[in-house]
Motif scaffolding. Structure first.
Motif, mmCIF file in Angstrom:
data_model
loop_
_atom_site.group_PDB
_atom_site.id
_atom_site.type_symbol
_atom_site.label_atom_id
_atom_site.label_comp_id
_atom_site.label_asym_id
_atom_site.label_seq_id
_atom_site.Cartn_x
_atom_site.Cartn_y
_atom_site.Cartn_z
ATOM 1 N N ALA A 73 0.824 -1.208 0.000
ATOM 2 C CA ALA A 73 0.000 0.000 0.000
ATOM 3 C C ALA A 73 0.860 1.261 0.000
ATOM 4 O O ALA A 73 0.527 2.247 -0.667
ATOM 5 N N ALA A 74 1.971 1.236 0.732
ATOM 6 C CA ALA A 74 2.846 2.415 0.783
ATOM 7 C C ALA A 74 3.363 2.757 -0.606
ATOM 8 O O ALA A 74 3.325 3.926 -1.035
ATOM 9 N N ALA A 75 3.861 1.758 -1.324
ATOM 10 C CA ALA A 75 4.382 2.017 -2.667
ATOM 11 C C ALA A 75 3.261 2.403 -3.626
ATOM 12 O O ALA A 75 3.401 3.331 -4.427
ATOM 13 N N PHE A 76 2.150 1.705 -3.555
ATOM 14 C CA PHE A 76 1.018 1.967 -4.454
ATOM 15 C C PHE A 76 0.543 3.412 -4.311
ATOM 16 O O PHE A 76 0.383 4.137 -5.304
ATOM 17 N N LEU A 77 0.342 3.851 -3.086
ATOM 18 C CA LEU A 77 -0.160 5.208 -2.855
ATOM 19 C C LEU A 77 0.888 6.262 -3.184
ATOM 20 O O LEU A 77 0.575 7.301 -3.775
ATOM 21 N N ALA A 78 2.140 5.995 -2.806
ATOM 22 C CA ALA A 78 3.199 6.980 -3.052
ATOM 23 C C ALA A 78 3.462 7.173 -4.536
ATOM 24 O O ALA A 78 3.841 8.268 -4.972
ATOM 25 N N PHE A 79 3.257 6.122 -5.325
ATOM 26 C CA PHE A 79 3.452 6.222 -6.766
ATOM 27 C C PHE A 79 2.173 6.649 -7.500
ATOM 28 O O PHE A 79 2.127 6.618 -8.724
ATOM 29 N N GLY A 230 1.321 1.551 -11.750
ATOM 30 C CA GLY A 230 1.772 1.967 -13.071
ATOM 31 C C GLY A 230 3.182 2.494 -13.113
ATOM 32 O O GLY A 230 3.662 2.928 -14.160
ATOM 33 N N ALA A 231 3.891 2.442 -11.988
ATOM 34 C CA ALA A 231 5.278 2.945 -11.932
ATOM 35 C C ALA A 231 6.234 1.774 -12.059
ATOM 36 O O ALA A 231 6.949 1.419 -11.117
ATOM 37 N N GLY A 233 8.710 1.380 -14.401
ATOM 38 C CA GLY A 233 9.901 1.654 -15.202
ATOM 39 C C GLY A 233 11.151 1.112 -14.540
ATOM 40 O O GLY A 233 11.182 0.891 -13.319
ATOM 41 N N PRO A 234 12.209 0.895 -15.313
ATOM 42 C CA PRO A 234 13.449 0.331 -14.762
ATOM 43 C C PRO A 234 14.031 1.148 -13.617
ATOM 44 O O PRO A 234 14.534 0.587 -12.647
ATOM 45 N N ALA A 235 13.989 2.476 -13.701
ATOM 46 C CA ALA A 235 14.593 3.300 -12.654
ATOM 47 C C ALA A 235 13.903 3.070 -11.317
ATOM 48 O O ALA A 235 14.561 2.895 -10.277
ATOM 49 N N ALA A 236 12.581 3.073 -11.315
ATOM 50 C CA ALA A 236 11.837 2.885 -10.064
ATOM 51 C C ALA A 236 12.060 1.494 -9.504
ATOM 52 O O ALA A 236 12.297 1.324 -8.294
ATOM 53 N N LEU A 237 12.009 0.480 -10.365
ATOM 54 C CA LEU A 237 12.135 -0.890 -9.880
ATOM 55 C C LEU A 237 13.564 -1.187 -9.430
ATOM 56 O O LEU A 237 13.769 -1.939 -8.460
ATOM 57 N N ASP A 238 14.550 -0.607 -10.090
ATOM 58 C CA ASP A 238 15.938 -0.785 -9.647
ATOM 59 C C ASP A 238 16.159 -0.133 -8.278
ATOM 60 O O ASP A 238 16.859 -0.683 -7.417
#
Length: 368
Positions: A73-79, A230-231, A233-238
């Motif tokens: 939830a933290a990542a989902f909401l923050a993104f 929806g976030a 992208g390689p930069a976010a996931l790395d």
């Protein structure tokens, strides 16, 4: 002109605001996995009462702090994610991954209790004994139930991701990420078990922590939350990979500390199990590097002994403390937490970074 630095009060405010939003969208955390278990029960009802009992026992095994759904939830909401239904299904799936791997871990470790109450194995064993089966037969029923419960939870988790209310490519990304983390956790569990046959100085506890814990306890929830939002992208996931690995290793080192020094009444886990199982933790590895010959001999003789006593464990704890190994592990925890916080603040959305920083603060002084 450089932006004004964020004050400590502002950082705290970001973390607290996100925590409130997480509680609002998740509601009662126990309901997340429960709703998926209901679907499993409906799909398997025709298999008979045995399957119904297994689903019920698996659902009853849920518990804990629900750290992993909160990280989703933290990542989902923050993104910037907004679909509450999607979030709840993904968060429930992550909790099921946790339950499945814990069920298998309990079989491997021979544990019959989790969260201070009988786990699936313990419940099935007690039921089998109640029907008149002998100890060996009851043990077989218990361990089989633990394995099958774990399988069922992992299967349900992946199905939940594959049927989540999202576009097909998002569902596939979610399921692939979960399966990748499960694969890494299996590799870490295998390394952990095989390490029991090695001299402790040849063990690789930090690799175990990275594979077995960081992969699915921290990195996976953050990754799934980002993908669902929806976030992806390689930069976010790395960045999530770097932060999740650092915090996850710290979490496992803290867990190992509790396994050796924790109060069973608080942790819900026996203080003998890690010693009895011969677990090669960083505590033990460092202690053996520093201990004298007599203490090394005691650890080598009693670590992993099936008849290990409370007195044996107490002496091993004393050796770990006296050699400074426990203090060294605490320093290592701090190093990983600090690295994770710095990386989060440099590369992740501000609210998520401060939420993780607040979480890291709690991990420094864990009691359970």
């Amino acid at each position: 002109m450089l932006p004004a630095p964020v004050t400590a009060a502002a950082e705290q405010g970001l973390a607290e605001d996100l925590a409130v939003r997480i509680d609002d969208v998740l509601g009662e955390p126990a309901s997340l996995a429960a709703s998926i278990w209901i679907e499993v029960g409906l799909r398997t009802a025709d298999a008979g009462p045995e399957m119904t009992d297994l689903v019920a026992a698996s659902r009853a095994a849920d518990g804990g702090k629900y750290l992993r759904p909160r990280l989703v939830a933290a990542a989902f909401l923050a993104f910037g994610g907004t679909d509450r239904g999607l979030l709840r299904q993904v968060a429930g799936a992550v909790q099921l991954v946790h339950l499945g791997l814990c069920a298998h871990d309990d079989v491997i470790d021979g544990d019959r209790v989790r969260h201070g109450r009988p786990n699936v194995i313990g419940r099935a064993e007690a039921h089998a004994r109640g029907t008149g089966l002998d100890a060996a037969a009851a043990n077989r029923q218990g361990e089989a139930s633990g394995i099958l419960s774990g399988d069922l939870a992992l299967n349900a988790a992946v199905l939940a991701l594959l049927t989540a209310p999202a576009a097909e490519h998002v569902r596939l990304r979610l399921a692939t990420a979960a399966l990748d983390a499960i694969e890494q956790a299996i590799a870490g569990e295998l390394l952990d078990v095989r390490s029991e046959t090695l001299p402790p100085e040849r063990s690789r506890p930090l690799d175990v922590a990275r594979l077995k814990t960081a992969s699915y306890s921290v990195t996976l929830p953050l990754r799934l939350g980002a993908i669902a939002a929806g976030a992806d992208g390689p930069a976010a996931l790395d960045a999530i990979e770097r932060v999740g690995t650092a915090l996850g290793i710290a979490y496992q080192l803290g867990d190992d500390d509790l396994g050796l020094y924790g109060d069973p009444g608080t942790t819900g886990k026996s203080s003998l199990s890690d010693v009895r199982d011969g677990k090669r933790t960083e505590h033990i590895r460092i202690a053996l590097e520093r201990a004298d010959a007599a203490d090394r001999a005691h650890v080598a003789q009693r670590l992993g002994a099936p008849d290990v006593t409370d007195e044996d464990a107490a002496r091993i704890r004393a050796i770990v403390t006296a050699t400074g190994a426990r203090a060294a592990v605490h320093d290592l925890v701090d190093e990983h937490l600090d690295h994770g916080i710095r990386s989060a603040r440099a590369e992740l959305p501000g609210a998520l970074a401060e939420y993780l920083a607040h979480l890291a603060g709690a991990l420094r002084h864990r009691a359970s």
